[in-house]
Motif scaffolding. Structure first.
Motif, PDB file in Angstrom:
ATOM      1  N   UNK A  29      71.674  19.854 -40.046  1.00  0.00           N
ATOM      2  CA  UNK A  29      72.577  19.004 -39.697  1.00  0.00           C
ATOM      3  C   UNK A  29      71.968  17.480 -39.780  1.00  0.00           C
ATOM      4  N   UNK A  30      72.747  16.985 -40.901  1.00  0.00           N
ATOM      5  CA  UNK A  30      71.578  15.624 -41.167  1.00  0.00           C
ATOM      6  C   UNK A  30      72.351  14.286 -40.541  1.00  0.00           C
ATOM      7  N   UNK A  31      73.743  14.100 -40.891  1.00  0.00           N
ATOM      8  CA  UNK A  31      74.134  12.765 -40.352  1.00  0.00           C
ATOM      9  C   UNK A  31      75.434  13.100 -39.608  1.00  0.00           C
ATOM     10  N   UNK A  82      61.329  13.299 -45.234  1.00  0.00           N
ATOM     11  CA  UNK A  82      61.208  11.832 -45.387  1.00  0.00           C
ATOM     12  C   UNK A  82      62.047  11.190 -46.232  1.00  0.00           C
ATOM     13  N   UNK A  83      62.482  11.922 -47.434  1.00  0.00           N
ATOM     14  CA  UNK A  83      63.705  11.484 -48.173  1.00  0.00           C
ATOM     15  C   UNK A  83      65.068  11.391 -47.402  1.00  0.00           C
ATOM     16  N   UNK A  84      65.305  12.679 -46.895  1.00  0.00           N
ATOM     17  CA  UNK A  84      66.364  12.606 -45.966  1.00  0.00           C
ATOM     18  C   UNK A  84      66.655  11.615 -44.668  1.00  0.00           C
ATOM     19  N   UNK A  85      65.449  11.290 -44.266  1.00  0.00           N
ATOM     20  CA  UNK A  85      65.300  10.091 -43.133  1.00  0.00           C
ATOM     21  C   UNK A  85      65.763   8.936 -43.644  1.00  0.00           C
ATOM     22  N   UNK A  86      65.126   8.698 -45.170  1.00  0.00           N
ATOM     23  CA  UNK A  86      65.524   7.261 -45.485  1.00  0.00           C
ATOM     24  C   UNK A  86      67.062   7.215 -45.910  1.00  0.00           C
ATOM     25  N   UNK A  87      67.477   8.252 -46.462  1.00  0.00           N
ATOM     26  CA  UNK A  87      68.926   8.206 -46.623  1.00  0.00           C
ATOM     27  C   UNK A  87      69.826   8.019 -45.693  1.00  0.00           C
ATOM     28  N   UNK A  88      69.215   8.546 -44.392  1.00  0.00           N
ATOM     29  CA  UNK A  88      70.196   8.614 -43.168  1.00  0.00           C
ATOM     30  C   UNK A  88      70.004   7.174 -42.720  1.00  0.00           C
ATOM     31  N   UNK A 116      79.641  10.951 -46.851  1.00  0.00           N
ATOM     32  CA  UNK A 116      79.679  12.136 -47.263  1.00  0.00           C
ATOM     33  C   UNK A 116      78.707  12.621 -48.403  1.00  0.00           C
ATOM     34  N   UNK A 117      78.269  11.845 -49.087  1.00  0.00           N
ATOM     35  CA  UNK A 117      77.462  12.111 -50.342  1.00  0.00           C
ATOM     36  C   UNK A 117      75.831  12.658 -49.620  1.00  0.00           C
ATOM     37  N   UNK A 118      75.653  11.917 -48.529  1.00  0.00           N
ATOM     38  CA  UNK A 118      74.202  12.376 -47.966  1.00  0.00           C
ATOM     39  C   UNK A 118      74.196  13.809 -47.388  1.00  0.00           C
ATOM     40  N   UNK A 126      78.786  10.525 -39.695  1.00  0.00           N
ATOM     41  CA  UNK A 126      80.097  10.983 -40.266  1.00  0.00           C
ATOM     42  C   UNK A 126      81.265  10.730 -39.384  1.00  0.00           C
ATOM     43  N   UNK A 127      81.067  10.978 -37.926  1.00  0.00           N
ATOM     44  CA  UNK A 127      82.167  10.622 -37.041  1.00  0.00           C
ATOM     45  C   UNK A 127      82.527   8.934 -36.861  1.00  0.00           C
ATOM     46  N   UNK A 128      81.473   8.186 -36.933  1.00  0.00           N
ATOM     47  CA  UNK A 128      81.510   6.893 -36.911  1.00  0.00           C
ATOM     48  C   UNK A 128      82.431   6.260 -38.113  1.00  0.00           C
TER      49      UNK A 128
END
Length: 432
Positions: free
Chosen positions: A130-132, A84-90, A112-114, A136-138
């Motif tokens: 693989x998070x985001x 949930x923490x990673x999803x919120x950051x994304x 990049x920080x996430x 990163x591409x966009x």
């Protein structure tokens, strides 16, 4: 090439102008002589559309990253709180993709920080997920497309660093090729595409500006050539023809005064009076033409119309041509330009009758109808003057040209008896 700067406001970025500079970095003025930001004629018409597209891209990126996160962290090794923490950051960093372009560098650093934080905080004995990757591409594309050179390069370095954290700090062995391929595929390539897109757009803008400048210069050159030619014609009319006509009038006036003092020469005095009157009328017409050639619109207002027809008939009567005018129908007000053209056509018809006719009476018919105005003149043909086969017939050409301007038609020629010449011009009338 210039793109909206990182310090521009969101509204300014949405309504960005492309500024074209030369190879030395000096802004190229547009066709109106302006240079600098806002001078370019290519404006991105995306005040609303760009914002909507950015929101759609951010939403799709968020969905892709969320599904990727769910798929790669579905094992029990990843606690629910961590997921949930990673999803919120994304959600936060991907939502930043819909922000103003001036914030592209900040969003890239956040992405990049996430990525780096997700790798560092991955639970033990678990493969870093693989998070985001889509974010990163966009973000790499955005910094390449929207930022100036050095802010774009610094943002790219942050993205590369965030991507390299995963293969470098992960306890799981990665192929060494990932150290090169991952940054190139996820950061460098979209960054280059963004730079190329901006350069291409600026190049197209420069071509369009150059084309507009060339068109404007061609129009100016044509206008200058026309003005110079008109000025030359005006000089010739003033320096040559008007002087000769003035001299004719002066000499005719002097001869008239002497003839009036001489007994038994009333006809000579009348003829000289007609010459003097005609020369004055010619001078008035020349002045009107000079006004037109010099670009003075007031000259058009002094042009004669059908109301001046009696004066023309008096002049012709004084030189020996009697004219009988017959009007059919009810005259209606004519547009000023058409009124002038009809008068000039009648004038040319009667001039031809005077020069080439046998004298006597010339007939003029004005036939007014609801949809047209027809002018017809007829006169006896003279036997002493015959037109040459190669004669240019400039008078008849002038009549045809004036009628053609108003989509009219002309006809002329001898009658079947071979003794009478008839000229007809018809002018269509628009609805009242």
């Amino acid at each position: 090439m210039r793109v909206p700067r990182a310090g521009d406001s969101a509204a300014a970025a949405d309504q960005a102008s492309w500024e074209v500079v030369n190879e030395k970095g000096v802004p190229v003025p547009d066709r109106e002589g302006r240079a600098g930001p806002g001078a370019g004629s290519v404006r991105i018409d995306v005040n609303g559309p760009l914002t909507r597209q950015a929101i759609v891209i951010a939403a799709v990126t968020l969905v892709v990253d969320a599904l990727t996160l769910a798929h790669s962290t579905g094992s029990p090794a990843f606690p629910a709180g961590w997921r949930w923490a990673m999803l919120a950051a994304i959600v936060v960093v991907d939502a930043g993709l819909a922000s103003a372009p001036r914030l592209s560098g900040v969003v890239a650093v956040a992405q990049a920080t996430v990525q780096a934080a997700g790798t560092l905080l991955t639970p033990e004995n678990a493969l870093p997920p693989s998070l985001n990757s889509a974010g990163l591409l966009i973000s790499a594309y955005r910094v390449g497309a929207w930022l100036d050179r050095w802010p774009a390069v610094v943002s790219l370095l942050f993205l590369v660093a965030g991507i390299l954290v995963r293969p470098i700090l992960s306890e799981t062995n990665f192929a060494q090729a990932h150290l090169v391929l991952s940054p190139m595929a996820s950061a460098l390539l979209p960054w280059l595409v963004g730079r190329y897109t901006t350069a291409r757009r600026a190049y197209i803008a420069e071509l369009e500006q150059r084309s507009e400048r060339e068109k404007a210069e061609a129009r100016q050159a044509l206008a200058a050539a026309i003005a110079e030619e008109r000025a030359g014609i005006a000089r010739d009319l003033h320096d040559v023809i008007s002087h000769h006509v003035s001299a004719i009038g002066v000499h005719a006036g002097v001869a008239r005064l002497r003839a009036a003092a001489a007994p038994g020469a009333p006809d000579l005095a009348d003829s000289l009076t007609a010459v003097e009157t005609s020369s004055r009328a010619a001078m008035l017409d020349l002045r009107r033409l000079l006004d037109v050639l010099h670009g003075n619109p007031s000259g058009e207002d002094s042009q004669p119309g059908l109301d001046n027809l009696p004066d023309l008939l008096d002049t012709l009567r004084a030189v020996g041509l009697r004219v009988r005018v017959t009007v059919h129908g009810v005259p209606s007000p004519l547009p000023e330009s058409l009124d002038i053209a009809v008068y000039r056509v009648v004038q040319e018809m009667l001039t031809n009758a005077l020069r080439h006719g046998a004298g006597g009476v010339a007939e003029v018919e004005l036939r007014h109808a609801s949809a047209s105005l027809t002018v017809t003149t007829s006169n006896l043909l003279g036997t002493r003057v015959r037109a040459r086969p190669d004669s240019p017939h400039r008078g008849l050409q002038g009549i045809r040209s004036r009628a053609a301007v108003f989509s009219g038609s002309t006809s002329y020629g001898p009658a079947p008896d071979g003794r009478t010449w008839t000229t007809t011009a018809t002018f269509p009338l628009g609805p009242s």
